[in-house]
Design an enzyme around this catalytic site. Structure first.
Site, PDB file in Angstrom:
ATOM      1  N   GLY A   1     -15.856  38.857  28.443  1.00  0.00           N
ATOM      2  CA  GLY A   1     -17.246  38.895  28.869  1.00  0.00           C
ATOM      3  C   GLY A   1     -17.775  37.516  29.182  1.00  0.00           C
ATOM      4  CG  HIS A   2     -17.370  35.600  32.427  1.00  0.00           C
ATOM      5  ND1 HIS A   2     -17.616  35.094  33.668  1.00  0.00           N
ATOM      6  CD2 HIS A   2     -16.397  36.525  32.575  1.00  0.00           C
ATOM      7  CE1 HIS A   2     -16.806  35.677  34.545  1.00  0.00           C
ATOM      8  NE2 HIS A   2     -16.060  36.547  33.909  1.00  0.00           N
ATOM      9  CB  ALA A   3     -23.519  36.326  31.995  1.00  0.00           C
TER      10      ALA A   3
END
Length: 115
Positions: A24-26
């Site tokens: 997960g990353h943004a």
């Protein structure tokens, strides 16, 4: 974190990148105080809705303060995750010392445990 959750809600379980593994990353955000990552394992896998790679027992989350830092750390994490031996190491980690060794390996020896 909320940005990552909203992205998954909107786009689906794209963060599930391999059997049992979610990354997960943004986009970088001012809410992030320091570029960092977190890793967690789950004894009982979690279903994200990815029929090919569920259940997920290993989640890696990346948070960054800038595009440059994001890409640099993402590259380090992906390089680490591409080695199946490292996935086994992550799944077997149980102590603080294990976590420090993993962080050192991902960061290329630049992470040191504080006393």
């Amino acid at each position: 974190m909320n940005n990552m959750i909203e992205s998954v809600k909107k786009l689906g379980p794209y963060i599930v990148i391999a059997p049992g593994l979610a990354l997960g990353h943004a986009r970088p955000s001012e809410a992030v105080k320091e570029t960092s990552f977190a890793i967690t394992t789950f004894q009982n896998g979690i279903k994200f809705g990815n029929k090919d790679n569920d259940p997920v027992d290993l989640v890696v989350i990346l948070a960054s303060t800038s595009d440059t830092a994001h890409l640099s750390l993402l590259q380090k994490i992906v390089t680490f995750l591409n080695d199946s031996k490292n996935l086994d190491t992550l799944r077997g980690a149980t102590t603080h010392a294990d976590a420090v060794l993993i962080a050192n390996k991902i960061n290329g020896g630049n992470q040191h445990e504080s006393s």
